[in-house]
Design a protein around this motif. Structure first.
Motif, short mmCIF file in Angstrom:
data_model
loop_
_atom_site.label_atom_id
_atom_site.label_comp_id
_atom_site.label_asym_id
_atom_site.label_seq_id
_atom_site.Cartn_x
_atom_site.Cartn_y
_atom_site.Cartn_z
N ARG A 58 50.65 -15.08 27.03
CA ARG A 58 49.88 -13.89 26.65
C ARG A 58 49.60 -13.86 25.15
O ARG A 58 48.58 -13.32 24.72
N TYR A 59 50.50 -14.42 24.37
CA TYR A 59 50.28 -14.45 22.92
C TYR A 59 49.03 -15.26 22.59
O TYR A 59 48.25 -14.89 21.70
N ASP A 60 48.82 -16.37 23.32
CA ASP A 60 47.61 -17.17 23.11
C ASP A 60 46.35 -16.38 23.47
O ASP A 60 45.32 -16.49 22.80
N VAL A 61 46.44 -15.57 24.53
CA VAL A 61 45.30 -14.75 24.92
C VAL A 61 44.93 -13.78 23.80
O VAL A 61 43.77 -13.63 23.44
N ILE A 62 45.93 -13.12 23.25
CA ILE A 62 45.69 -12.16 22.15
C ILE A 62 45.07 -12.88 20.96
O ILE A 62 44.12 -12.38 20.34
N GLN A 63 45.60 -14.05 20.62
CA GLN A 63 45.05 -14.82 19.50
C GLN A 63 43.57 -15.16 19.73
O GLN A 63 42.76 -15.06 18.80
N GLN A 64 43.24 -15.54 20.95
CA GLN A 64 41.86 -15.90 21.24
C GLN A 64 40.93 -14.69 21.14
O GLN A 64 39.81 -14.78 20.64
N TYR A 65 41.40 -13.54 21.63
CA TYR A 65 40.59 -12.33 21.52
C TYR A 65 40.33 -11.96 20.06
O TYR A 65 39.22 -11.57 19.69
N ILE A 66 41.37 -12.06 19.23
CA ILE A 66 41.20 -11.77 17.80
C ILE A 66 40.21 -12.74 17.17
O ILE A 66 39.33 -12.36 16.38
N LYS A 67 40.31 -14.01 17.56
CA LYS A 67 39.40 -15.02 17.03
C LYS A 67 37.95 -14.68 17.36
O LYS A 67 37.07 -14.71 16.50
N PHE A 68 37.71 -14.33 18.62
CA PHE A 68 36.34 -14.06 19.03
C PHE A 68 35.84 -12.70 18.54
O PHE A 68 34.65 -12.50 18.40
N LEU A 69 36.75 -11.76 18.30
CA LEU A 69 36.34 -10.49 17.70
C LEU A 69 35.73 -10.72 16.33
O LEU A 69 34.73 -10.09 15.96
N PHE A 70 36.32 -11.62 15.56
CA PHE A 70 35.77 -11.93 14.24
C PHE A 70 34.45 -12.70 14.37
O PHE A 70 33.62 -12.66 13.47
N LEU A 71 34.27 -13.38 15.49
CA LEU A 71 33.00 -14.05 15.72
C LEU A 71 31.91 -13.04 16.05
O LEU A 71 30.76 -13.17 15.63
N TYR A 72 32.26 -12.00 16.80
CA TYR A 72 31.30 -10.93 17.12
C TYR A 72 30.90 -10.17 15.87
O TYR A 72 29.72 -10.00 15.59
N ASN A 73 31.89 -9.63 15.19
CA ASN A 73 31.65 -8.82 13.99
C ASN A 73 32.93 -8.85 13.18
O ASN A 73 33.93 -8.23 13.57
N PRO A 74 32.95 -9.56 12.07
CA PRO A 74 34.20 -9.78 11.33
C PRO A 74 34.82 -8.53 10.73
O PRO A 74 35.94 -8.59 10.23
N LEU A 75 34.13 -7.39 10.79
CA LEU A 75 34.66 -6.19 10.15
C LEU A 75 35.24 -5.19 11.14
O LEU A 75 35.96 -4.27 10.73
N VAL A 76 34.95 -5.32 12.42
CA VAL A 76 35.31 -4.26 13.36
C VAL A 76 36.82 -4.11 13.50
O VAL A 76 37.34 -2.98 13.52
N LEU A 77 37.56 -5.20 13.58
CA LEU A 77 39.01 -5.12 13.72
C LEU A 77 39.64 -4.55 12.46
O LEU A 77 40.52 -3.67 12.53
N LEU A 78 39.19 -5.00 11.30
CA LEU A 78 39.72 -4.49 10.03
C LEU A 78 39.39 -3.01 9.87
O LEU A 78 40.24 -2.22 9.42
N ALA A 79 38.17 -2.62 10.23
CA ALA A 79 37.78 -1.22 10.10
C ALA A 79 38.62 -0.33 11.01
O ALA A 79 39.03 0.77 10.61
N ALA A 80 38.92 -0.80 12.22
CA ALA A 80 39.74 -0.02 13.14
C ALA A 80 41.15 0.16 12.59
O ALA A 80 41.73 1.26 12.66
N ILE A 81 41.70 -0.91 12.02
CA ILE A 81 43.05 -0.82 11.45
C ILE A 81 43.08 0.16 10.28
O ILE A 81 43.99 0.98 10.14
N VAL A 82 42.06 0.10 9.41
CA VAL A 82 41.98 1.01 8.26
C VAL A 82 41.89 2.45 8.73
O VAL A 82 42.55 3.36 8.20
N MET A 83 41.06 2.72 9.75
CA MET A 83 40.91 4.06 10.27
C MET A 83 42.22 4.58 10.84
O MET A 83 42.58 5.76 10.66
N ILE A 84 42.94 3.74 11.56
CA ILE A 84 44.23 4.16 12.13
C ILE A 84 45.22 4.50 11.02
O ILE A 84 45.91 5.53 11.07
N ILE A 85 45.29 3.66 9.99
CA ILE A 85 46.21 3.91 8.87
C ILE A 85 45.86 5.22 8.17
O ILE A 85 46.73 6.06 7.89
N PHE A 86 44.58 5.43 7.88
CA PHE A 86 44.14 6.65 7.21
C PHE A 86 44.46 7.88 8.05
O PHE A 86 44.90 8.91 7.52
#
Length: 649
Positions: free
Chosen positions: A260-288
């Motif tokens: 399952r760890y490999d699956v998560i890694q692959q999803y993160i990899k492809f998320l950055f391929l889709y839009n490299p800012l969406v994951l970072l923006a979500a993390i920033v919003m959650i922290i704020f």
């Protein structure tokens, strides 16, 4: 504020119109273009449904199939709503444009619904983010489920977390819509509703609110159970197989996913391929949202928990699909929009009053920033799609040329290939250019690890077309998919005469070459072909091969067929029955066989060195009854031909 909303409202619909126009321009530039991969299967079902909708005589056939085990194949577990729409309009709208127009409809409905429960500003930002991923046009121009399901996930999460007075009714309607889009959506419904209610109960203990959510969704699922029960069962089997069964093992072998760890890694990899800012923006919003004292931590936890719950089914599966990452992208996008507007309304407006005499400065600056980012990512998406659609266009042209050759053969040809699962070039894609589907006559397992090229030459006796790609054009070798294509092509070229095939055409395009090999098929022409009345008279016309493909070559082989001789208790009608193969215009007997009993009989006629063309199977005995004055002989059950070319040049 009203003026701003009017401006945003006009800008929103203008952007949607430009997106649709851009997709049409792309498709028009690279036509012909057939929807890729699973979209082809959906279009095949659309053709079947289209025949049912516009040919009333076929209605009982369709309904009969719907009551059998194959019902899922005819009422698809995926994309049912899109298939119904395409079936209605497939005769009046260009096939290439239809997927884009259907997805445009979904996008317009999505935006219209969101404006009923959210501000125009919210919908404007959400739509820009939604359409700003790198592969946007990839999903928008194909009839795959990822795009429509992604929109539905966002709308369902938004409704689940809203306090709208019609929240329960909207949830019920969205539940039905989700099931019509893709029956697998029941998994997302159960996951998100369960997570939302558990978190809500832990934070607020509001049983009445929880009961409302569960009752509307639960009763909707119960009421639709008679219609979707078979699909729920299939969904469970599919989820189990992709999580724990043979399908999971196959995907692990192919993609190298080991846990399952490999699956998560692959999803993160492809998320950055889709839009490299969406994951970072979500993390920033959650922290704020958890850091700022003015934000409700409970509401933030509810948004984050219910959103991430829809990703859980994807983490259960061992299979990886770049397109499915769009569903994860939607969950993160919902977090960004919900928490972003929560922070925006509670803090930014207060800062505006302190530091700016005109509060619209920051608002307009943020909107302009979103527009610029949107245009950048849309340009990137267009840049990705141009080579992809060009590739698809070349493949579709090759598929069309191959289908033109196959169309010379009457009836329903049986084909095999030295590749499998290649969108427009598999039997589903080739059949799209025909009035009938094609039967698969060879191995269709795409996984080539631990296989030998000769494994792909295991053909059915009725296979009369073998299409060979010259090389591995489709997947990199490390995936282990179809990586014996070149060796199989070379091996079949050497052994083609043993199989009785001759090469009839070589088709090239876009740096890719394909050979079409042929051996004659056999087509029977029944005099009485209504269902339940397949009686034949004394002379049954058949056709062996297509003259245009045989090119004067002689053929030999065996005709295998079954007949049923009834016992009408008539003195002059009794065994033995003589069955002969004759020339069309003479009584010259080319082959014969005897049947010594009433009832079912398997017959083999051996033919040697004959030309392709029309022949007649004759029966020496016939009968009539008082109830049916026709000259009848036997009921024809089936026919298969294993005819081969002789003296291959």
């Amino acid at each position: 504020m009203i003026q701003v909303n009017k401006f945003l409202n006009k800008a929103l619909w203008l952007i949607l119109a430009l997106i649709t126009l851009s997709a049409i321009v792309l498709i028009r530039q690279f036509s012909p273009y057939i929807p890729d991969y699973d979209g082809l299967d959906y279009f095949r079902v659309a053709k079947l449904m289209n025949g049912w909708l516009f040919s009333p005589s076929d209605h009982k056939i369709y309904m009969q199939l719907a009551n059998e085990a194959l019902a899922v194949a005819y009422w698809p577990i995926s994309n049912a709503l899109s298939v119904c729409i395409s079936a209605l309009f497939i005769q009046i709208i260009d096939t290439n444009l239809l997927p884009s127009l259907i997805n445009s409809l979904y996008l317009f409905l999505f935006v219209s619904y969101l404006t009923k429960i959210k501000s125009v500003s919210y919908v404007f930002i959400a739509t820009l983010l939604l359409c700003s991923h790198t592969f946007f046009f990839r999903l928008f121009t194909t009839l795959t489920t990822e795009f429509s399901v992604g929109l539905w996930i966002f709308a369902f999460l938004l409704t689940l977390n809203s306090s709208h007075e019609r929240r329960g009714i909207y949830l019920a309607v969205l539940t039905v819509l989700g099931l019509l889009l893709r029956t697998l959506d029941v998994v997302f419904i159960l996951m998100s509703v369960s997570a939302y209610n558990l978190i809500h109960y832990a934070l607020w203990k509001n049983r009445q609110h929880i009961f409302t959510s569960l009752s509307y969704v639960g009763f909707t699922l119960i009421l639709t159970l008679p219609l979707f029960f078979q699909h729920y069962k299939t969904t469970f089997d599919y989820v189990y197989q992709t999580s724990f069964g043979a399908t999971a093992a196959s995907w692990k072998l192919m993609s190298g996913v080991s846990d399952r760890y490999d699956v998560i890694q692959q999803y993160i990899k492809f998320l950055f391929l889709y839009n490299p800012l969406v994951l970072l923006a979500a993390i920033v919003m959650i922290i704020f949202s958890f850091y700022l004292k003015t934000i409700s931590k409970r509401h933030a936890a509810l948004v984050v928990g219910s959103s991430l719950s829809v990703c859980f089914p994807l983490l259960m599966a061992s299979s990886l699909n770049i397109m499915v990452v769009f569903w994860v992208y939607i969950a993160l996008l919902f977090i960004i929009c919900e928490l972003g507007f929560l922070i925006y309304n509670d803090n930014v407006l207060r800062i505006n009053k302190l530091y700016f005499p005109r509060s619209g400065v920051i608002k307009n600056g943020i909107l302009v920033g979103f527009l610029v980012a949107f245009m950048f990512f849309m340009y990137s998406s267009w840049d990705y799609e141009v080579p992809y659609l060009k590739h698809q266009s070349n493949i579709s042209k090759i598929a069309y040329e191959i289908s033109r050759v196959i169309d010379n053969e009457e009836g329903t040809p049986t084909i095999a290939t030295n590749y499998a699962g290649i969108g427009p070039l598999n039997e589903v894609g080739l059949s799209w250019h025909r009035s009938d589907i094609l039967f698969n006559g060879g191995i269709d397992d795409i996984y080539s690890k631990n296989k030998h090229p000769s494994d792909y030459l295991v053909l059915k006796g009725s296979t009369n077309f073998f299409i060979t790609a010259h090389d591995t054009y489709f997947f990199p070798s490390f995936l282990g998919i179809n990586d014996h294509i070149k060796e199989t092509h070379d091996l079949f070229t050497l052994k083609s005469s043993e199989f009785g095939f001759r090469k009839v055409k070589e088709i090239s395009g876009g740096g890719r070459s394909f050979d079409i090999w042929y051996r004659p098929g056999v087509q029977v022409y029944l005099q009485y072909s209504s269902y339940g009345d397949n009686w034949i008279s004394r002379n049954l016309p058949i056709k062996i091969g297509a003259e245009s493909l045989c090119s004067g070559e002689k053929v030999s082989g065996k005709l295998y067929f079954s007949v049923n001789f009834p016992n009408p208790s008539i003195t002059n009608y009794k065994p033995p029955f003589l069955i002969t193969l004759n020339d069309k215009n003479s009584n010259n007997i080319l082959s014969k066989a005897l049947v010594n009993n009433y009832g079912d009989a398997d017959v083999i006629l051996d033919v040697q060195n004959i030309s392709c063309g029309e022949y007649v199977i004759s029966f020496d005995n016939s009968f009539s009854t008082n109830n049916d004055a026709r000259n009848l002989s036997a009921m024809f059950v089936k026919l298969e031909g294993a005819i081969k070319f002789v003296d291959i040049k």
